[in-house]
Design a protein around this motif. Structure first.
Motif, PDB file in Angstrom:
ATOM      1  N   ARG A 280      10.196  70.226  29.994  1.00 49.61           N
ATOM      2  CA  ARG A 280      10.093  69.043  30.862  1.00 49.61           C
ATOM      3  C   ARG A 280       9.718  69.954  32.433  1.00 49.61           C
ATOM      4  O   ARG A 280       9.374  71.536  32.247  1.00 49.61           O
ATOM      5  N   HIS A 281       8.939  69.271  32.655  1.00 51.99           N
ATOM      6  CA  HIS A 281       7.978  69.891  34.141  1.00 51.99           C
ATOM      7  C   HIS A 281       8.857  69.425  35.543  1.00 51.99           C
ATOM      8  O   HIS A 281       8.398  68.260  36.206  1.00 51.99           O
ATOM      9  N   TYR A 282      10.230  69.608  36.276  1.00 52.38           N
ATOM     10  CA  TYR A 282      10.587  69.386  36.976  1.00 52.38           C
ATOM     11  C   TYR A 282      11.901  69.629  36.541  1.00 52.38           C
ATOM     12  O   TYR A 282      12.386  70.039  35.565  1.00 52.38           O
ATOM     13  N   ASP A 283      12.637  70.334  38.098  1.00 52.35           N
ATOM     14  CA  ASP A 283      13.526  71.251  37.956  1.00 52.35           C
ATOM     15  C   ASP A 283      15.250  70.454  38.018  1.00 52.35           C
ATOM     16  O   ASP A 283      15.461  70.600  37.573  1.00 52.35           O
ATOM     17  N   HIS A 284      14.599  68.903  38.874  1.00 53.69           N
ATOM     18  CA  HIS A 284      16.126  68.315  38.790  1.00 53.69           C
ATOM     19  C   HIS A 284      14.504  65.967  38.645  1.00 53.69           C
ATOM     20  O   HIS A 284      13.428  67.013  38.938  1.00 53.69           O
ATOM     21  N   TYR A 285      15.782  65.586  38.037  1.00 52.80           N
ATOM     22  CA  TYR A 285      14.809  64.477  38.518  1.00 52.80           C
ATOM     23  C   TYR A 285      15.235  62.848  38.480  1.00 52.80           C
ATOM     24  O   TYR A 285      16.437  62.982  37.965  1.00 52.80           O
ATOM     25  N   ASP A 286      14.852  62.285  39.866  1.00 54.23           N
ATOM     26  CA  ASP A 286      15.498  61.054  39.643  1.00 54.23           C
ATOM     27  C   ASP A 286      15.271  59.662  39.364  1.00 54.23           C
ATOM     28  O   ASP A 286      13.958  59.600  39.582  1.00 54.23           O
ATOM     29  N   PHE A 287      15.340  58.547  38.195  1.00 56.78           N
ATOM     30  CA  PHE A 287      15.194  57.135  38.462  1.00 56.78           C
ATOM     31  C   PHE A 287      15.392  56.494  39.344  1.00 56.78           C
ATOM     32  O   PHE A 287      16.924  56.566  39.691  1.00 56.78           O
ATOM     33  N   LEU A 288      14.479  56.671  40.398  1.00 58.24           N
ATOM     34  CA  LEU A 288      15.308  55.244  41.878  1.00 58.24           C
ATOM     35  C   LEU A 288      14.984  53.845  41.010  1.00 58.24           C
ATOM     36  O   LEU A 288      13.760  53.178  40.713  1.00 58.24           O
ATOM     37  N   LEU A 289      16.115  53.595  41.184  1.00 57.79           N
ATOM     38  CA  LEU A 289      15.583  52.269  40.431  1.00 57.79           C
ATOM     39  C   LEU A 289      16.068  50.849  40.962  1.00 57.79           C
ATOM     40  O   LEU A 289      17.154  51.039  41.692  1.00 57.79           O
ATOM     41  N   ALA A 290      15.387  49.531  41.761  1.00 54.56           N
ATOM     42  CA  ALA A 290      16.022  48.469  42.467  1.00 54.56           C
ATOM     43  C   ALA A 290      15.838  47.522  41.301  1.00 54.56           C
ATOM     44  O   ALA A 290      15.665  47.650  40.984  1.00 54.56           O
ATOM     45  N   PHE A 291      17.520  46.498  41.527  1.00 50.58           N
ATOM     46  CA  PHE A 291      17.487  45.024  41.833  1.00 50.58           C
ATOM     47  C   PHE A 291      17.217  43.994  42.588  1.00 50.58           C
ATOM     48  O   PHE A 291      18.713  44.050  43.074  1.00 50.58           O
ATOM     49  N   SER A 292      15.978  43.438  42.061  1.00 45.87           N
ATOM     50  CA  SER A 292      16.066  43.127  43.194  1.00 45.87           C
ATOM     51  C   SER A 292      14.962  41.924  42.924  1.00 45.87           C
ATOM     52  O   SER A 292      13.576  41.808  42.389  1.00 45.87           O
ATOM     53  N   ASP A 293      15.264  40.577  43.790  1.00 42.83           N
ATOM     54  CA  ASP A 293      14.186  39.416  43.642  1.00 42.83           C
ATOM     55  C   ASP A 293      13.771  39.243  45.087  1.00 42.83           C
ATOM     56  O   ASP A 293      12.791  37.803  45.271  1.00 42.83           O
ATOM     57  N   ARG A 294      14.048  40.038  46.054  1.00 41.20           N
ATOM     58  CA  ARG A 294      13.113  39.897  47.619  1.00 41.20           C
ATOM     59  C   ARG A 294      12.864  41.075  48.106  1.00 41.20           C
ATOM     60  O   ARG A 294      11.808  40.319  48.777  1.00 41.20           O
ATOM     61  N   MET A 295      12.211  42.209  47.628  1.00 41.20           N
ATOM     62  CA  MET A 295      11.105  42.486  47.751  1.00 41.20           C
ATOM     63  C   MET A 295       9.674  42.373  46.541  1.00 41.20           C
ATOM     64  O   MET A 295      10.125  41.792  45.164  1.00 41.20           O
ATOM     65  N   SER A 296       8.584  42.607  46.740  1.00 38.26           N
ATOM     66  CA  SER A 296       8.243  42.887  46.360  1.00 38.26           C
ATOM     67  C   SER A 296       8.166  44.022  44.918  1.00 38.26           C
ATOM     68  O   SER A 296       8.434  44.940  44.893  1.00 38.26           O
ATOM     69  N   GLY A 297       7.706  44.455  43.277  1.00 39.50           N
ATOM     70  CA  GLY A 297       7.865  44.820  41.890  1.00 39.50           C
ATOM     71  C   GLY A 297       7.108  46.184  42.852  1.00 39.50           C
ATOM     72  O   GLY A 297       6.140  46.026  43.574  1.00 39.50           O
TER      73      GLY A 297
END
Length: 665
Positions: A280-297
């Motif tokens: 692994r090339h990180y010490d910790h990892y966050d999947f930042l995931l949005a569920f939206s049809d109002r924002m741009s993908g």
């Protein structure tokens, strides 16, 4: 009437003068003016690998959900004796592969020192540079700015703030002092979010205070830019691995509900990546995931996180949304491929130096390949959808006229000069095909290795050798094309240099289906879309006739795109026109599909009434082959799983996930 004598004399003199002037014009030709170049003065210093003195204090107010305006205050230490401070807005943004910074969105800019407004000007050569004049003895400059992001998604723009979600990308609204590697600039970030919002980011040392003020530890500016924030009114966090989290925000709370067996696929994704890369090339990892049809993908890689967006029902309508979920495994792969291992000329010491994109067929092509493979191995997507996506790639390149003149490597320049804006005839101009054609080329490489080693080795071995060293190192280890070829030869001796030169650097090549065919499948055509194509067409409310008549229509029959050289193209049906009627009947998707089916195997033309601007015209198109959509089918005579099946089957070890080391860059 006789004219007075003095008038006659005047007329004679005037005529004589005219003749004299004409004679001079004939013997004295005019001389054009030719300017000399004015030398351009470069005022902004180049980056040096030396520490910037002091710590920048950054304070961001992200509470304005109505206008989306983000108010920013930066307090920037100044070295004694500095007379002019060059502050830069990031221009070349990692992951965008282009000069994607947007100075036009940064407004209300003021600089203060010792309580007094300072004069400044934008550098005339480098318009991302704010040149601030400093009074004698100034030790700190305070910058006040307002970031005004797009409120509606136009081509090239992103909506990043809604009433429920705030997506902060630091490079869009922070300035950094020129003359230093960005890793040598220290900064302390603070952000105030609307009441009730929960914030997620890979930054360390998170603390919250009154008024929903969030602070993080002092970090370097490179890490800050690489650590965006998703904050939401509706938010949930899931632990999916050893120091790996899935951080989710949504327009509606019900969109964050996930069945236990579906959540398990994301845990499988982490395990599959551990198995594949071996480090692994990180010490910790966050999947930042949005569920939206109002924002741009968004789908953007970072070293210890990724910004990704799903459609609102991607979890709650799991089967129908299968086609939409690949962005997460794709961006996760980038932690190894693109962030840790990075093309040497794509790494830059600051965000002012231009990036050279010519190895994106590795950076993105391999990531596209592994994103598909890891999705299938983990169950984030079904194998059937992944096969459909590979079929879509192969089918598309069969109707991409631009492949005759433009090699894959040249498409790596596309993000720079095309800026990901729509093109009139994309199949002739090509788009960023280093992603998808690159993936097919890497698939062929995998199958060549498998065949040559009787299945003992594959591209998994390249992944371990190329990306799997120095567990826990989250710095950057650059590479060149020669490094790629050398590692491929270590895995399996072959003429990889010619292999890549032919398929990546040479135009006019056959459709790259070698990996599909070596893997035990072949491209076939059916009268209905495969699962991947069907899902994206349904969501986009479009009808793809790309492989038959050669056009894609929206729900009203408007032409979204026309395939260069297709039957529709030859008939003059172009983007922006509209199909109003088919064989005399009002347009509908069912009507035109029925007409294409009825004409199959005959020379009976299909009559289309086309509206373009205010003009109506009837065109006739002869098409004998009916509806056509690409699929992959198992090749006959193969017993047991083929090479492509083996590639997509789960590989994860049954033991616990790789434990991350504590080393940092």
């Amino acid at each position: 009437m006789i004219k007075p004598t003095h008038l006659l004399c005047s007329a004679a003199l005037y005529a004589s003068a005219l003749l004299s002037s004409a004679a001079q014009a004939q013997v004295q030709p005019a001389t054009n003016s030719f300017p000399a170049a004015v030398p351009i003065t470069i005022n902004v210093p180049d980056a040096r690998d030396v520490a910037y003195p002091g710590v920048i204090a950054l304070d961001v107010d992200a509470t304005d959900l109505e206008t989306g305006a983000t108010r920013v205050t930066e307090k920037i230490p100044v070295e004694p004796g500095t007379k002019q401070l060059a502050l830069l807005l990031p221009e070349w943004i990692p992951g965008n592969h282009s000069a994607a910074g947007k100075p036009a969105e940064l407004v209300g800019v003021h600089f203060i020192a010792d309580g007094k407004e300072l004069t400044w000007h934008r550098d005339p050569v480098d318009v991302y540079a704010y040149m601030v004049d400093l009074p004698a003895g100034a030790r700190e400059v305070t910058a006040h700015m307002i970031h005004t992001p797009a409120l509606k998604g136009e081509p090239g723009d992103r909506v990043t703030i809604t009433r429920e979600i705030v997506n902060l990308e630091w490079d869009q609204f922070t300035l950094y002092p020129a003359g230093h590697y960005v890793r040598q600039i220290r900064i302390k970030p603070t952000v105030t979010f609307p009441a009730g919002f929960t914030a997620y980011t890979a930054l360390d040392g998170h603390e919250t205070g009154g008024g929903n003020k969030n602070t993080w530890d002092v970090t370097d500016y490179e890490t800050l830019v690489d650590s965006p924030i998703f904050a939401g009114k509706y938010a949930r966090r899931f632990e999916i691995g050893n120091k790996v989290w899935l951080d989710t925000v949504a327009d509606k709370p019900e969109d964050l509900v996930i069945a236990p067996e579906h959540l398990e696929t994301y845990r499988n994704l982490v395990k599959e990546a551990d198995t594949l890369f071996g480090a692994r090339h990180y010490d910790h990892y966050d999947f930042l995931l949005a569920f939206s049809d109002r924002m741009s993908g968004v789908g953007l890689e970072h070293h210890r996180s990724n910004e990704s967006e799903y459609l609102p029902k991607a979890w709650t309508d799991w089967a129908a949304s299968d086609w939409d979920r690949n962005v997460v495994p794709h961006e996760y792969t980038h932690s190894w491929d693109g962030k840790y291992r990075r093309p040497a000329r794509l790494w830059t010491p600051d965000y002012r130096q231009p990036m050279i994109d010519d190895l994106l067929w590795v950076y993105e092509g391999q990531t596209q390949f592994w994103g598909l493979v890891l999705a299938a191995r983990s169950g984030v997507q079904t194998k059937e959808t992944i096969l459909g996506e590979l079929a879509a790639y192969a089918g598309t390149f069969g109707i991409t006229a631009g492949r005759e003149w433009r090699p894959v490597v040249d498409t790596t320049t596309d993000p720079i000069f095309a800026a990901r804006r729509p093109k009139p005839f994309a199949t002739m101009s090509r788009n960023e095909d280093y992603y998808t054609e690159g993936a097919l080329v890497w698939l062929e490489a995998d199958q060549i290795i498998r065949a040559g080693t009787a299945g003992a080795r594959g591209l998994d071995d390249f992944a371990k050798a190329f990306y799997g060293m120095r567990n826990g190192d989250w710095g950057v280890l650059p590479y060149t094309r020669a490094d790629v070829v050398a590692t491929m030869n270590q895995v399996y001796p072959y003429d990889w240099d010619t292999f890549f030169r032919t398929r990546i650097e040479t135009p006019g090549q056959p459709v790259p289906v070698g990996g599909i065919e070596r893997g035990g499948y072949h491209l076939v055509w059916k009268d209905k879309p495969n699962p991947y194509d069907a899902g994206r067409a349904t969501e986009a409310k479009m009808l793809s006739l790309a492989y038959s008549l050669g056009m894609v229509l929206d729900s009203d029959g408007k032409v979204m795109s026309t395939i260069w050289g297709s039957a529709a193209f030859k008939a003059g049906v172009v983007p922006s026109s509209q199909v109003v009627a088919v064989n005399g009947d009002a347009y509908s998707a069912d009507t035109i599909k029925a007409a294409i089916t009825a004409a199959k195997g005959t020379d009976k033309p299909i009559s289309l009434l086309i509206k373009r601007d205010s003009h109506f015209e009837t065109v006739s198109i002869t098409w004998r082959d009916g509806l056509r959509y690409p699929w992959l089918e198992r090749s006959g005579g193969i017993k047991g799983p083929g090479g492509l099946d083996l590639l997509l089957d789960p590989h994860r070890a049954q033991s616990s996930a790789t434990k991350p080391a504590t080393a940092k860059h």
